[in-house]
Design an enzyme around this catalytic site. Structure first.
Site: not given
Length: 341
Positions: A193, A250
């Site tokens: 990620k 994120t």
């Protein structure tokens, strides 16, 4: 008896986890290589380099001695950058009890070997049961956890009792912890990620808009799932906290180091200057190189990762990389599923 839990090291995430443990009544030792940081934590109860304007629990004791930190610990939480995990694991080996629970909260691969962090720990701690190594992941910015803002994470171990022990150590009224047996999936999701987070920072820095970021996140998740399942992960893991959950945090938050690094790159700042200016580890940079190599090893197509690799390490402009992504040969959205007419 009060459980002794050691946290290595005293960065933002390590300090936030130490705070969670202190709130849970644990005896917390927080290790740092920096003697000035140790003095500040113990005397002022602050860690100003990483968490400004935050007062820490006085029950958190910092130490410069690795032996003092880990000896007789019931559990150790490793929050060491991926590049330092092997070294620190080797250094703590002489001081460990065989039944000490080892939890790591590091989101990355070891460059060179391309190993996951539990594999690195198994290499360096052969006396410990590998199935009891626990990984902690999920959408959890330290800046919010330290302020006791509601957060959910996941802990994974092959031994479910080990995962449940970690769950009991950490779960609080504001820090909810789930368990998962898929160690590979949780580690792969947490690492990859960061690559998409870099890409999200780039797209925002280039003012590409919400459509572009939504596409990046969605197709990024497809890449993560594709490589993860090739490595043996359960694809359902990527629909959970260690997958889409962490990806959302994120890619949408300015707390994200990876987002900030990508945003700076979009403004034309050189990678070395970005990393120096950040002053903290940006795992997504090394993870992009590792994922690029893993994609070749497992013969998996990862176009976003490939283009970010070209931007980071081959000098390709972000604008050209975006254009090449958009101009790829047409394909089906569900590539793995045969379509009937």
């Amino acid at each position: 008896m009060t459980q002794k839990v050691s946290v290595l090291v005293a960065g933002s995430w390590g300090t936030a986890l130490a705070s969670v443990l202190a709130d849970n009544g644990k005896e917390v030792l927080l290790w740092s290589r920096n003697e000035e940081q140790v003095i500040e934590i113990n005397e002022k109860h602050t860690n100003s380099r990483f968490l400004k304007d935050i007062t820490l629990s006085p029950s958190i004791i910092a130490t410069h001695s690795l032996q003092e930190a880990v000896q007789d610990a019931d559990a150790i939480i490793m929050v060491v950058p991926s590049s330092g995990m092997r070294e620190v694991a080797a250094r703590i080996r002489p001081f460990l009890k065989k039944d000490t629970l080892i939890i790591h909260a590091t989101k990355g691969f070891e460059t060179g070997t391309l190993k996951r962090m539990t594999e690195v720990l198994a290499d360096e701690l052969p006396e410990m049961e590998p199935k009891r190594f626990v990984v902690l992941s999920g959408p959890s910015h330290a800046e919010e956890v330290i302020c006791k803002m509601p957060t959910t994470v996941v802990v994974a171990a092959e031994d479910i009792e080990a995962a449940e022990t970690a769950q009991d150590l950490l779960i609080t009224r504001y820090f909810r912890v789930y368990t998962n047996p898929d160690v590979t999936g949780v580690e792969v999701g947490g690492a990859l990620k960061n690559i998409i987070g870099l890409g999200a920072g780039l797209t925002d820095g280039l003012d590409f808009g919400d459509n572009a970021k939504a596409a990046l996140v969605t197709r990024g998740l497809a890449e993560i799932t594709r490589l993860g399942t090739a490595m043996g992960a359960n694809p359902l893991t990527f629909a959970g906290l260690a997958g889409i959950g962490d990806l959302i945090a994120t890619c949408t938050s300015k707390h994200s180091r990876n987002w900030r690094a990508g945003n700076k790159l979009a403004k034309g700042i050189a990678l070395d200057d970005v990393l120096a200016e950040m002053g903290m580890v940006v795992e997504g940079v090394k993870t992009t190189k590792a994922a690029y190599d893993l994609a070749q090893r497992y013969e998996v197509t990862m176009p976003i990762t490939n283009e970010l690799h070209n931007v980071l390490f081959e000098g390709k402009s972000p604008q050209l990389a975006a254009g090449d992504l958009m101009g790829r040969v047409r394909t089906h959205e569900m590539e793995e599923l045969p379509l009937t007419r």
